[in-house]
Structures are given as structure tokens and as C-alpha cells.
Design a protein around this motif. Structure first.
Motif, PDB file in Angstrom:
ATOM      1  N   ARG A  99       0.802  -1.238   0.620  1.00 60.15           N
ATOM      2  CA  ARG A  99       0.520   0.179  -0.194  1.00 60.15           C
ATOM      3  C   ARG A  99       0.934   0.866   0.035  1.00 60.15           C
ATOM      4  N   HIS A 100      -0.029   2.800  -0.411  1.00 56.72           N
ATOM      5  CA  HIS A 100       1.401   3.428  -0.334  1.00 56.72           C
ATOM      6  C   HIS A 100       0.745   4.433   0.092  1.00 56.72           C
ATOM      7  N   TRP A 101       1.486   5.931   0.423  1.00 59.11           N
ATOM      8  CA  TRP A 101       1.097   6.735   1.055  1.00 59.11           C
ATOM      9  C   TRP A 101       1.643   7.656   1.434  1.00 59.11           C
ATOM     10  N   THR A 102       0.949   9.576   1.290  1.00 62.92           N
ATOM     11  CA  THR A 102       1.500  10.136   1.277  1.00 62.92           C
ATOM     12  C   THR A 102       1.330  11.027   2.361  1.00 62.92           C
ATOM     13  N   ALA A 103       1.890  12.081   3.188  1.00 60.98           N
ATOM     14  CA  ALA A 103       1.534  13.181   3.639  1.00 60.98           C
ATOM     15  C   ALA A 103       1.957  14.821   3.643  1.00 60.98           C
ATOM     16  N   PRO A 104       1.839  15.441   4.436  1.00 61.61           N
ATOM     17  CA  PRO A 104       1.911  16.918   3.554  1.00 61.61           C
ATOM     18  C   PRO A 104       3.988  17.031   4.465  1.00 61.61           C
ATOM     19  N   ALA A 105       5.134  17.531   3.741  1.00 63.67           N
ATOM     20  CA  ALA A 105       5.857  17.723   4.239  1.00 63.67           C
ATOM     21  C   ALA A 105       5.776  18.130   5.993  1.00 63.67           C
ATOM     22  N   ALA A 116      -7.122  17.493  10.922  1.00 65.82           N
ATOM     23  CA  ALA A 116      -8.417  16.705  10.633  1.00 65.82           C
ATOM     24  C   ALA A 116      -8.568  16.961   9.692  1.00 65.82           C
ATOM     25  N   ASP A 117      -7.906  17.788   9.091  1.00 64.92           N
ATOM     26  CA  ASP A 117      -8.376  18.332   7.118  1.00 64.92           C
ATOM     27  C   ASP A 117      -7.446  17.471   6.636  1.00 64.92           C
ATOM     28  N   GLY A 124      -4.776   9.236  12.287  1.00 65.30           N
ATOM     29  CA  GLY A 124      -5.229   9.952  13.295  1.00 65.30           C
ATOM     30  C   GLY A 124      -3.440  10.911  13.528  1.00 65.30           C
ATOM     31  N   SER A 125      -3.894  11.511  14.686  1.00 63.56           N
ATOM     32  CA  SER A 125      -1.909  12.490  14.545  1.00 63.56           C
ATOM     33  C   SER A 125      -1.606  11.876  15.993  1.00 63.56           C
ATOM     34  N   LEU A 126      -0.492  12.436  16.340  1.00 64.47           N
ATOM     35  CA  LEU A 126      -0.168  12.491  17.829  1.00 64.47           C
ATOM     36  C   LEU A 126      -1.424  13.625  18.575  1.00 64.47           C
ATOM     37  N   ALA A 127      -1.163  14.566  17.801  1.00 68.28           N
ATOM     38  CA  ALA A 127      -1.702  16.554  17.837  1.00 68.28           C
ATOM     39  C   ALA A 127      -3.174  15.960  18.198  1.00 68.28           C
ATOM     40  N   LEU A 128      -4.118  14.758  17.237  1.00 68.44           N
ATOM     41  CA  LEU A 128      -5.423  14.908  17.305  1.00 68.44           C
ATOM     42  C   LEU A 128      -5.705  14.381  18.359  1.00 68.44           C
TER      43      LEU A 128
END
Length: 292
Positions: free
Chosen positions: A87-93, A180-181, A189-193
Motif C-alpha cells: 500500500r502507498h501513502w503520502t503526507a504533507p512535508a 483533521a482536514d 489520526g495523529s499525535l496532535a489530534l
């Protein structure tokens, strides 16, 4: 703003002040001790972007020069990150931690190397609790879960791959400051959330690598024995999959439904089916069907 100005702003490492770049020299000073002696980590390299840190390190391991155990490659951004089942995924820098490490467990029987992704999960969960105050559960075999607004969310994942005859490259991805957006899928999810006490990526990365060094050393010193090292008991205690009704999508288009009741000595998930059978699962995609 001209198109060139906009492009420059997007490429500027400080364009998002909430997401500062990692401090590579400081990380090396903190983690690489005495020229590599006395520490598992022999080098920590931070690059601005790459396709996949796992792919890059595996190529170095099998290349002409090779690479030593304890090499760490961190990317501020991945554009071809890979998970299990390709599976492939990306995230903001700079929104997360995307890194891989080289492990060469000499002296540990190869049949016990399958514990490495589970060991990494225990190490990461321990580190996130200590450094960010976030309770992290483990979804067998390689997902990291946190609670966001009362719901179980995936905050990260682990991918372990053989490289050559004597090495394993372990990749770790953790969503740190994703908003969230920005979540790629509803179940993320994320650590911040999750209400982390800090989203300082330098702090979290140091904690994860120190925890991984500790658990890897304990496991390796025990010859890879999951009982003697405490790994099997600790993983089971933090595993959100055990005690759940699950559906396992197995190789060969086979599906197994039942209760996840145990983790065996090889790190496989034991599923009890309705007919009373117990089947160990070593590979597959597991879905939680009901809350713990």
C-alpha cells in the motif's frame, strides 16, 4: 506573488512555522555516541524528500559498499511511502516522522526475525507514551493506534523487509501534526489530534530510537527468545487485537473470522473460530469487527 515565488515558498523548509525541519546535527550528537561505539546507531541522516526510506536503505545494504547496522535514514517528506501489502501513502512535508533503520541480528535464529516488526511496535508505543503522553495500542501485526474523540484511529505503521542475507530494514511512519482536514482516510489520526503533550519531532524521534535500541538489545541478548526478553508478554499486554472479533484476509483469497485469543511463540495471531478450531495466522490483513 508570482508562480516562482509560490513554488519557492512551497519548497522552503520553514514555510510552515508549525512544522519546523528536523535538526540533523543535533540528532546525530544525541544518538550517535563515541563514533558509533556504545550505541546501536552509527549514523542518522536527514534528507528533505525521497520516495521511500525503506527502498533507499535496502539499496544501500545490498549495494557494493553495503551499510552498517544502526544506520538511520529520515525523510522530511516521502512521495512513495510503502506499507504492508504494497500500500502507498503520502503526507504533507514535516507533518510526521518517516524513517527506516538497518538491523543485523547476528546470533539470532532467522526464524525469530519475524518478531522484529512486533518488537518495533512495542518500542514505538513505549516511546510515544513517554515522550508525548499518548497512550498507543498495537494492532497486529504492524499498526499503531491512538484514541481521537473516543474513536480508535491509526497513527502509524511499521514495515520490516529483508535486505540481503544478514539484514532487515525496518521502516516506521508516525503521523505527528496532521490536522483533521489533512487526514488521508477517515480511520487515520495523529499525535496532535490525540492530545499529545508535544509534537516536537526531534523529541519524539529521539525517544523512539532510544526505545528501539533498548528493546532490540534486550531481544538480541536473549537470542531472539520472545519470552526471555519479555517481548511476547509486553506485546500481548498492549495489543488491541487480542480479545476482539476479527476478520483476517489471508493469502490465497481466504478469509478467517473468529476471536483473536493469543499470540504464539512465533509472533503469529491465534484465531479461535466458531467451530472451536484455533488457527495461527502469520500473514494477512486483520480487521477489528467489534470494540474491545
Amino acid at each position: 506573488m508570482t508562480p516562482r515565488d509560490a513554488a519557492d515558498a512551497n519548497d522552503n523548509r520553514w514555510s510552515d512555522l508549525d512544522r519546523p525541519p528536523l535538526n540533523g546535527p543535533a540528532l546525530r550528537r544525541a544518538l550517535v555516541r563515541d563514533g558509533g561505539h556504545g550505541s546501536l546507531w552509527c549514523d542518522v541522516e536527514v534528507v528533505e524528500r525521497t520516495g521511500s526510506t525503506n527502498t533507499d536503505l535496502a539499496a544501500l545494504v545490498t549495494g557494493e559498499k553495503g551499510v552498517d547496522e544502526g544506520a538511520v535514514l529520515v525523510a522530511e517528506e516521502q512521495n512513495a511511502g510503502r506499507g504492508r501489502l504494497d500500500r502507498h501513502w503520502t503526507a504533507p512535508a514535516r507533518s510526521g516522522l518517516f524513517f527506516s533503520v538497518v538491523l543485523k541480528p547476528a546470533g539470532v535464529p532467522v526464524e525469530r526475525w519475524g518478531w522484529l516488526p512486533l518488537l518495533t511496535g512495542v518500542a514505538v508505543a513505549t516511546a510515544l507514551s513517554r515522550s508525548a503522553g499518548v497512550d498507543t495500542a498495537l494492532k497486529w501485526p504492524n499498526d499503531l493506534l491512538v484514541t481521537v474523540d473516543g474513536e480508535e484511529r491509526k497513527v502509524g505503521g511499521i514495515l520490516a523487509e529483508r535486505a540481503g542475507n544478514d539484514a532487515v530494514v525496518v521502516g516506521i511512519g508516525i503521523n505527528v501534526s496532521l490536522r483533521a482536514d489533512e487526514l488521508p482516510v477517515p480511520g487515520a489520526g495523529s499525535l496532535a489530534l490525540a492530545g499529545a503533550t508535544t509534537t516536537d519531532r526531534d523529541t519524539v524521534l529521539r525517544a523512539v530510537l532510544r526505545s528501539l535500541e533498548e528493546w532490540y538489545g534486550r531481544w538480541r541478548d536473549a537470542g531472539g527468545d520472545p519470552v526471555a526478553s519479555g517481548l511476547q508478554e509486553t506485546y500481548a499486554a498492549g495489543c488491541a487485537t487480542l480479545g476482539r472479533e476479527v476478520r483476517a484476509e489471508l493469502p490465497g483469497d481466504r478469509t478467517l473470522v473468529g476471536e483473536a485469543v493469543a499470540l504464539d511463540g512465533d509472533g503469529r495471531l491465534v484465531i479461535a473460530t466458531a467451530d472451536g478450531a484455533r488457527e495461527p495466522v502469520g500473514a494477512g490483513d486483520v480487521v477489528h469487527l467489534r470494540p474491545a
